[in-house]
Enzyme design. Sequence first.
Site, PDB file in Angstrom:
ATOM      1  N   ARG A  82      -7.107  34.792 -36.877  1.00 51.89           N
ATOM      2  CA  ARG A  82      -8.211  35.187 -36.001  1.00 51.89           C
ATOM      3  C   ARG A  82      -9.344  35.881 -36.768  1.00 51.89           C
ATOM      4  O   ARG A  82      -9.964  36.819 -36.248  1.00 51.89           O
ATOM      5  CB  ARG A  82      -7.734  36.117 -34.890  1.00 51.89           C
ATOM      6  CG  ARG A  82      -6.970  35.418 -33.799  1.00 51.89           C
ATOM      7  CD  ARG A  82      -7.925  34.676 -32.866  1.00 51.89           C
ATOM      8  NE  ARG A  82      -7.193  33.964 -31.835  1.00 51.89           N
ATOM      9  CZ  ARG A  82      -6.864  34.508 -30.663  1.00 51.89           C
ATOM     10  NH1 ARG A  82      -7.222  35.723 -30.368  1.00 51.89           N
ATOM     11  NH2 ARG A  82      -6.193  33.802 -29.791  1.00 51.89           N
ATOM     12  N   ARG A 121     -14.088  38.258 -32.169  1.00 50.74           N
ATOM     13  CA  ARG A 121     -15.015  39.220 -31.552  1.00 50.74           C
ATOM     14  C   ARG A 121     -15.242  40.505 -32.335  1.00 50.74           C
ATOM     15  O   ARG A 121     -16.198  41.222 -32.078  1.00 50.74           O
ATOM     16  CB  ARG A 121     -14.532  39.556 -30.134  1.00 50.74           C
ATOM     17  CG  ARG A 121     -14.807  38.436 -29.142  1.00 50.74           C
ATOM     18  CD  ARG A 121     -13.997  38.601 -27.873  1.00 50.74           C
ATOM     19  NE  ARG A 121     -12.581  38.466 -28.177  1.00 50.74           N
ATOM     20  CZ  ARG A 121     -11.621  38.362 -27.259  1.00 50.74           C
ATOM     21  NH1 ARG A 121     -11.910  38.411 -25.983  1.00 50.74           N
ATOM     22  NH2 ARG A 121     -10.365  38.228 -27.623  1.00 50.74           N
ATOM     23  N   ARG A 160     -21.219  33.114 -30.288  1.00 53.77           N
ATOM     24  CA  ARG A 160     -20.570  32.812 -29.013  1.00 53.77           C
ATOM     25  C   ARG A 160     -21.566  32.868 -27.855  1.00 53.77           C
ATOM     26  O   ARG A 160     -21.470  32.092 -26.905  1.00 53.77           O
ATOM     27  CB  ARG A 160     -19.435  33.787 -28.755  1.00 53.77           C
ATOM     28  CG  ARG A 160     -18.553  33.408 -27.563  1.00 53.77           C
ATOM     29  CD  ARG A 160     -17.550  34.491 -27.308  1.00 53.77           C
ATOM     30  NE  ARG A 160     -16.527  34.216 -26.335  1.00 53.77           N
ATOM     31  CZ  ARG A 160     -16.679  33.778 -25.104  1.00 53.77           C
ATOM     32  NH1 ARG A 160     -17.871  33.442 -24.663  1.00 53.77           N
ATOM     33  NH2 ARG A 160     -15.638  33.646 -24.290  1.00 53.77           N
ATOM     34  N   ASP A 214      -9.284  26.204 -30.756  1.00 55.40           N
ATOM     35  CA  ASP A 214      -8.188  26.896 -30.091  1.00 55.40           C
ATOM     36  C   ASP A 214      -7.022  25.933 -29.972  1.00 55.40           C
ATOM     37  O   ASP A 214      -7.220  24.716 -29.894  1.00 55.40           O
ATOM     38  CB  ASP A 214      -8.597  27.388 -28.703  1.00 55.40           C
ATOM     39  CG  ASP A 214      -7.630  28.444 -28.208  1.00 55.40           C
ATOM     40  OD1 ASP A 214      -7.790  29.623 -28.564  1.00 55.40           O
ATOM     41  OD2 ASP A 214      -6.672  28.081 -27.493  1.00 55.40           O
ATOM     42  N   TYR A 262       2.012  27.639 -22.153  1.00 55.24           N
ATOM     43  CA  TYR A 262       0.769  27.756 -21.360  1.00 55.24           C
ATOM     44  C   TYR A 262       0.686  26.668 -20.293  1.00 55.24           C
ATOM     45  O   TYR A 262       0.220  26.900 -19.178  1.00 55.24           O
ATOM     46  CB  TYR A 262      -0.454  27.694 -22.280  1.00 55.24           C
ATOM     47  CG  TYR A 262      -0.610  28.953 -23.118  1.00 55.24           C
ATOM     48  CD1 TYR A 262      -1.197  30.097 -22.585  1.00 55.24           C
ATOM     49  CD2 TYR A 262      -0.137  29.004 -24.425  1.00 55.24           C
ATOM     50  CE1 TYR A 262      -1.323  31.254 -23.337  1.00 55.24           C
ATOM     51  CE2 TYR A 262      -0.254  30.156 -25.191  1.00 55.24           C
ATOM     52  CZ  TYR A 262      -0.844  31.282 -24.639  1.00 55.24           C
ATOM     53  OH  TYR A 262      -0.960  32.427 -25.372  1.00 55.24           O
TER      54      TYR A 262
END
Length: 341
Positions: A21, A25, A34, A71, A147
Site C-alpha cells: 500500500r 492516502r 485520487r 485493487d 468479499y
Amino acid sequence: VVFIDACFKKETKHTPIWMMRQAGRYLPEYRATRAKAKDFIDFCRNSELATEATLQPIDILDVDAAILFSDILVIPLEMGMKLEFIEKKGPVFHDPVSCMEDLARLCKTPEENLGYVYEAIGKIRKNLAPDKALIGFAGSPWTLATYMVEGQGSKTFEKIKKEVYKNPVFMKALLATLTESVKKYLINQIDAGANAVQVFDSWGGALEEEKFFEFSWKYMLEISEYIKKERPNIPVILFSKGIGTYMDKIYGQFDVFGVDWGTPMKLAKDKLFEKYALQGNLEPSRLYDRGEMLKGAEELLNLFKGESGHIFNLGHGMIPDLPAENAKELVSFVHSYTKRS
Ligand code: CP3
C-alpha cells in the site's frame, strides 16, 4: 535489478525495500491524484491516473519496486459483480454470491475485460527507471471469495465459513473459477511489463490449518506453479496473512514468502529461508514513531546480516495517517544500513 536479484536470493548492493500500500492516502500527492477521478473504481479504470499513482512512491520515497496501482477486487468487478467502495466502510458487493446459480451468472473471463490494467502497466514500465522493478498482483482466490460471498469486509467470516463446511462443492467451484482467471490475469500483467507478481491472501488466517491448505494455499500454489512453468524468470511472491503457526507445512514452487507482522521473522527464517526468499515484516504502526521505526528496522535487518534473499517490507499495508516523512526515512535507512561495497 536489486529487487529481482533478491527474490532469487542473489547478492545485491543493498537490501531492497518496498511497502505494501505504498501508493495510498498517507501521501498528499496520492490524494491529489485520487481527487481527479469520480470514484475509486473510476480511478482504477483510468490508466493515466493509475500510472501517476504507481510512480509516486518511486519519486517520493525511492523504493526499489513500484507496485501496480489497482485493487484485488477488479476481478470480481469485471466478472459483473456490483462493487462500490464506500467512504469509511470499504468495498461492498451489492449482489454477493451464495450458490452454484449465482456462480453460473458470473462472467468467467474477467481477465479479458481488464485491458485498462495492462495498458497502465505498459505506461508505468515505460516511465520507470530500468533499475526499478514493477510488481503486478492479484488477490488469492480465497481472499477474493471472502468479499464475493460476505459482500463486504468481515471480522468473523460467518457466511463463507458456513459454505466451507456445509457446501464445499460450491466453494471449490468458485475457487477453481477464480484460480483460472487469476492465472491468465497475472500472465497478461507479465506480458504487459510486470517484472514480478504477488498474490495477496489477506484472509488466509481466517481458516484453521487443514482448511487453509485445502481452500486457500492449494489454489495459490496452482497459480504460482502455472506462472513458474509459463514465465520461469518472473519471481512469484505469496503473501498469506495470519498463518505463521502453519509455516511448518508451507510447501510448493514459488520464490518469495511474504511474512506478515504477526509472525516473528526469526521463526519464518528458521522454517523457510533455506528454500525461499523472505519479504517483510515491520509492523506498520511502528511508522507512527520514528524511534520505534528505526529500532524495529535495525533488529529486522540484523537477522539477515550478510545473507542474501531478504526483501524489506511492512508486515501489512501502510495506514492512511502514517507520516510520509517517516516512510521516506525508512527507505534511506534500509539502503544505507545494508550498503555493501
Ligand atoms: O500501493 C499498493 O500496494 C498498490 C495498490 C493496492 C490497493 N489495494 C489500492 C487501494 C493493492 C495491492 C491493494 C490490494 C488489496 N485490496 C487487498 C490486499 C492487501 C491488503 O491490504 O490486505 C485487499 C484486501 C483489498 C480490498 C480493499 N481495497 C479494501 C479492504 C479497501 C478499503 C480499505 C481502505 O483503506 O479504505 C480497498 C480500497 C483501496 N485499495 C485503497 C487503496 C489505495 C483506498 C481507497 C481510497 O483511496 O479511498
